[in-house]
Design a protein around this motif. Sequence first.
Motif, PDB file in Angstrom:
ATOM      1  N   ARG A 161       0.340  -1.532  -0.068  1.00 48.93           N
ATOM      2  CA  ARG A 161      -0.148  -0.046  -0.072  1.00 48.93           C
ATOM      3  C   ARG A 161       1.091   1.764  -0.349  1.00 48.93           C
TER       4      ARG A 161
ATOM      5  N   VAL B 117      -5.345   6.418   0.173  1.00 48.78           N
ATOM      6  CA  VAL B 117      -4.334   4.706   0.675  1.00 48.78           C
ATOM      7  C   VAL B 117      -4.703   3.930  -0.749  1.00 48.78           C
TER       8      VAL B 117
ATOM      9  N   ASP C  82      -4.119   1.425  -2.884  1.00 50.92           N
ATOM     10  CA  ASP C  82      -4.221   0.195  -2.427  1.00 50.92           C
ATOM     11  C   ASP C  82      -4.043  -1.091  -3.447  1.00 50.92           C
TER      12      ASP C  82
ATOM     13  N   ALA D 227      -3.273   2.222   6.285  1.00 51.21           N
ATOM     14  CA  ALA D 227      -2.194   1.903   5.009  1.00 51.21           C
ATOM     15  C   ALA D 227      -1.974   0.683   5.899  1.00 51.21           C
TER      16      ALA D 227
ATOM     17  N   ALA E 102       3.299   0.582   4.985  1.00 50.99           N
ATOM     18  CA  ALA E 102       2.866   1.251   3.516  1.00 50.99           C
ATOM     19  C   ALA E 102       4.090   1.876   3.018  1.00 50.99           C
TER      20      ALA E 102
END
Length: 542
Positions: free
Chosen positions: A3, A28, A30, A47, A51
Amino acid sequence: MSRTLVTNARIFTANLPGDGAEWAEALVVDGEVLAYVGDATGAAAAAGADAEVLDLGGRLVMPGFLDVHTHLHMLGDALGRVQLRDAGDLGEIQARLRAGRDADPEAPRLLGVSWLFDAVPGGAPTRQMIDEAVADVPVYLDANDLHSTWVNTAALAELGITRDTPDPIGGRIGRDADGEPDGMLYETATQFFVWRFLAEQTTDADRDAAVERALDAYVAAGVTGAADMAFGELELASIERVVARRGGELPFHLVAYWLIDNTGDDAQNLAQVARAAELAQRPDASGVQVVGIKLITDGVIDACTAAMKEPYADGSNEDPIWPYAQMAPVVAAADAAGLQIALHAIGDLASESALDALEHAAEVNGDRPRRHRIEHLEYAAPGTAERMARLGVTASMQPVHCDPAVMDNWIAQLGDARADRGFAWSEYRDAGALLAFSTDAPTAPHEALANLYIAATRRSALDPSLEALTPQYALPLGEAVGHATRDAAASIREEHVRGRLTAGLAADFAVLDADPFAVGDAALLEARVIRTVVGGRTAFEA
């Protein structure tokens, strides 16, 4: 999948009330989608500790722009031609043609693009004007609106056009007082004579290079999706080659509308629709999905070829390229096949006929999901917006077409109060019709930020010193952005996939180096896209 936390940003989401907040602090990513959009604390939690972090230093983030009316190959081709949009008079046009010829003296012909009628004495181009600058090779100059081509004497000879050459259906060969071709080719005369001839001279490598130029230009402008409005077999083959060389995908999402020519024969016209329907059933493995058809039902106001209910200032008028009797069966067949229908209609007579055809299709095919479109709508009669809203037809419009720097001739050709209702975007919004903004590149600059500036101010991006034109139709910047992102996505039936920055939609966004929401609309003229993210991956970084 890893992420990415995008933080320390001002994020305009383009959400409508009820869809989520209009502004956010962080998001965020993904994989290819957005997992979270909201406040910084919530984003950090969503996150997770592992991340990647992208700190934007307070920069503005907007949804990626979707140019849902463009011509990808034509744009790439235009970027490689002599540029004439800002040539203010005949002398400058001629100087640029000479310079273009000197730059490539071995070229078999000279190509230019985007000249304006306003720059030509009396708005009446002739072959002799080009001959004065370049006479030794054929010269082909597409007008700014791509609805006419200005050529020299050598080009007429190369095309085999003489005083005895008949006009094609829906087009006209300009002629002087003695009946000789004068160097102007209007509407389908451009398509049938110039474009077909030049296509035969263009190699696959030339076409593919044009696509590459257009792709690079678009991602640098923050564009994360587009709809090509003049697709055919050559364009399809070129995209497939480019996709293969790029490892199986394009840098942004692309859909296409199959261009249907009016051959004058109903069976041939319907065969073109059948080909589009066949392609629409193919999986999106070629990098582009055919989603509909495109009909150019009339011309343009600048050349007095748009179909109007009342004559132009000089008393002339023009018949539609697609009369209703020929358009209706094509539209009905495409609607029955589940294709989206995009109808170019600039004059009020053309838009009325287009709506008649769409209404007829709904009557004969019954209730079914449909979201058809009318393109441009430069001048439409009062009541058109309300009728479109009632029928669920999208108003696909291009703010950059009413840049005051290119409007003098447009206004002069109408010559009456109709000019005061030109490009009336707010009428469609107020009526409840879906309003989608695009650029129609290369008939206008492809840069999204200049398009937004004109939408929000009705001022000129080409010459900011000019006064605003019909400023009552200007839209607040946030609304304009929404029409170029959220509503643009909806116009191609992808509102649940992209167009807003909200959890679950595609991670498509652009990062700007200036914030016009904070410092004013004029910042759009200087702002630059410094990062474009498509499907969670950086497609461009300044």
